[in-house]
Every structure is written in structure tokens, then in C-alpha cells.
Design a protein around this motif. Structure first.
Motif, short mmCIF file in Angstrom:
data_model
loop_
_atom_site.label_atom_id
_atom_site.label_comp_id
_atom_site.label_asym_id
_atom_site.label_seq_id
_atom_site.Cartn_x
_atom_site.Cartn_y
_atom_site.Cartn_z
N THR A 69 0.87 -1.18 0.00
CA THR A 69 0.00 0.00 0.00
C THR A 69 0.90 1.22 0.00
OG1 THR A 69 -0.14 -0.14 2.43
CG2 THR A 69 -1.98 -1.06 1.16
N TYR B 135 0.18 -3.27 3.88
CA TYR B 135 -0.89 -3.78 4.73
C TYR B 135 -0.51 -5.21 5.13
CZ TYR B 135 -5.14 -6.26 5.95
OH TYR B 135 -6.06 -7.05 6.59
N GLU C 74 -3.57 -1.34 8.68
CA GLU C 74 -3.20 -0.35 7.68
C GLU C 74 -2.40 0.73 8.40
OE1 GLU C 74 -6.85 -0.38 4.46
OE2 GLU C 74 -6.71 1.27 5.88
N TYR D 51 -6.11 1.59 0.39
CA TYR D 51 -6.53 1.78 1.77
C TYR D 51 -8.05 1.66 1.89
CZ TYR D 51 -1.90 3.30 3.20
OH TYR D 51 -0.56 3.33 3.51
#
Length: 258
Positions: free
Chosen positions: A177, A219, A233, A255
Motif C-alpha cells: 500500500t 498492509y 493499515e 486503503y
């Protein structure tokens, strides 16, 4: 009939240096192949990084890693000695994901899941993901026996561990991420903190490590055989713990929380 490819098992045990050295000796070809792979993947990006730039960027993480876990530095030194390549080169490989994100370019995409209880056929826990990454990435399957008695089965991509199953009945997933990473002084590369987390005894302890050190690059979720599962996250100065809904935890490369 197609011939099935069976990935050989690498056995490692003892001190962190010995674990690194044994892996480095057995996976020397993977590590040596990973160096030009890392160089070419970063050279192809708009930044056009040369190898000295890459190694210098990785060294910025060294003090953070040493403060986080001195044994991790011993493990890298062992890998370098075992593979007969330099410490700086192995350390850069361990920081590859952070370097990859810091140099603009196309990134891989993954989807992770974990399921438990009513969401599974027999009520057990299932965890897994697809890994969309470069098809030429060297892969090693590594079985680690730590001095504290913990046993870990790890899948290493380009010389660094991304996915583990452990004798404490835990497994993890990892998705890339991307967000602004903040000052490099705040970071420990994820290869180090994920190894530390997955060597913990419980999911709760592992999540405590991730909550303290995950800084926006990935993540992660962790599940155990008793059905405990959590995801996290993060951005460079905050994080959000995620819990399963109706027994299912799922995540992609975006996200899901504000």
C-alpha cells in the motif's frame, strides 16, 4: 504430463548470525541473482538509480534496524558471509521494497484474505493471498529453527522474507500500500519488523510489533489456528487495526480506512 516444480527446502537454525549464514550459503545463487534484478528494476524507473545510489539509500535504514533489533544486523551479516557478497548488498536487498517505493515506478498488486468460523466449511482458519510480483523474482522456501524454540516456514522473495507460517500456529499476508512515507529516520524496513512480529508467541504480540513499526508501505494481516485474526493499515505517523466481518478479513492494494 507437465513436470511439477518442487521448491527445495532450506533448513536454518541457531543464532541469528547462524540462521543468516546457513540461508546465505544455501541461497547464494538467489541472492547473487537478486542483485542485478534489484539494480535493473530500479534503473528502469524514471529515477534511473545506479547501484551506489541504491546502496547509499539502503544504508540510511541501518541505524534504525540496529536500534530495533541488533540480531537482525547479525542475520544480514551472516547472509553476506554465507553468500560471499557484501553486507551493504545484502542489506539493500532486505530494504528492497522500501527502495522500490521510494523510486517511482510500476508496483505489484496483491489480494489477501483470512476466514474463520462460519465463513469456512469446517470452522477452521484459512489464510492466503495471490502474489502479483515480478515473474523473474528469485524465490526461496526457508525453514527456520530459532534459539527460543520458535520454528518458522518462510517464503523469501529476492532474499527477504514476506510470508511466514510458524510453530505458534500463526500465518501472515502482506500487500503493498503506497502513501507518503515521511522522514526516513522514522522507518525500519518491513523485512525486519515482519520477521520480528512473526517470531512472536501470539497474534496480539505480533500486532503490537506491527503497530509500533509499520509505517505505510504495506498492509499486513495475521491469523492463528484458534481463529484470532487482525489486519493493520498504516501511514507514516498513524495506523488502523482492522477486524474480520462475518468471519472474513480481505484486503487489496488500496486503503480501506480513512
Amino acid at each position: 504430463m507437465k513436470k511439477r516444480h518442487v521448491m527445495p527446502m532450506i533448513e536454518c537454525s541457531g543464532s541469528e548470525y547462524e540462521i543468516g549464514r546457513q540461508y546465505g550459503e544455501a541461497a547464494a545463487q538467489s541472492l547473487r541473482t537478486s542483485l542485478p534484478f534489484m539494480k535493473s528494476s530500479l534503473m528502469q524507473m524514471p529515477y534511473q538509480a545506479d547501484m551506489n545510489t541504491v546502496l547509499g539509500a539502503a544504508r540510511k535504514y541501518l541505524d534504525n534496524v540496529r536500534a530495533f533489533d541488533p540480531g537482525a544486523v547479525d542475520r544480514v551479516r551472516g547472509m553476506a558471509d554465507g553468500a560471499r557478497i557484501s553486507f551493504d548488498e545484502v542489506f539493500a536487498l532486505e530494504c528492497y521494497t522500501e527502495l522500490f517505493v521510494n523510486f517511482p515506478g510500476l508496483t505489484g498488486m496483491c489480494t489477501s484474505f483470512a476466514a474463520r468460523g462460519p465463513a469456512t466449511k469446517n470452522g477452521g482458519t484459512i489464510i492466503g493471498q495471490n502474489v502479483d510480483w515480478h515473474p523473474d523474482t528469485p524465490l526461496d522456501l526457508v525453514r527456520i529453527s530459532r534459539e527460543d524454540g520458535t520454528r518458522m516456514l518462510g517464503l523469501f522473495l529476492a532474499g527477504y522474507g514476506c510470508y511466514y507460517l510458524t510453530s505458534n500456529s500463526m500465518g501472515n499476508c502482506a500487500n503493498l500500500t503506497l502513501c507518503p512515507m515521511g522522514p526516513v529516520t522514522m522507518h525500519v524496513p518491513f523485512a525486519f519488523y515482519l520477521y520480528k512480529a512473526m517470531s512472536c508467541s501470539t497474534v496480539g504480540q505480533a500486532m503490537d510489533v506491527l503497530a509500533a513499526f509499520a509505517r505505510g508501505i504495506g498492509y499486513f494481516h495475521i491469523a492463528d489456528g484458534k481463529g484470532k485474526m487482525f489486519g493493520i493499515e498504516s501511514v507514516y505517523d498513524d495506523y488502523q487495526i482492522m477486524e474480520p466481518v462475518a468471519g472474513i478479513l480481505v484486503h487489496g492494494n488500496h486503503y480501506a480506512t480513512e
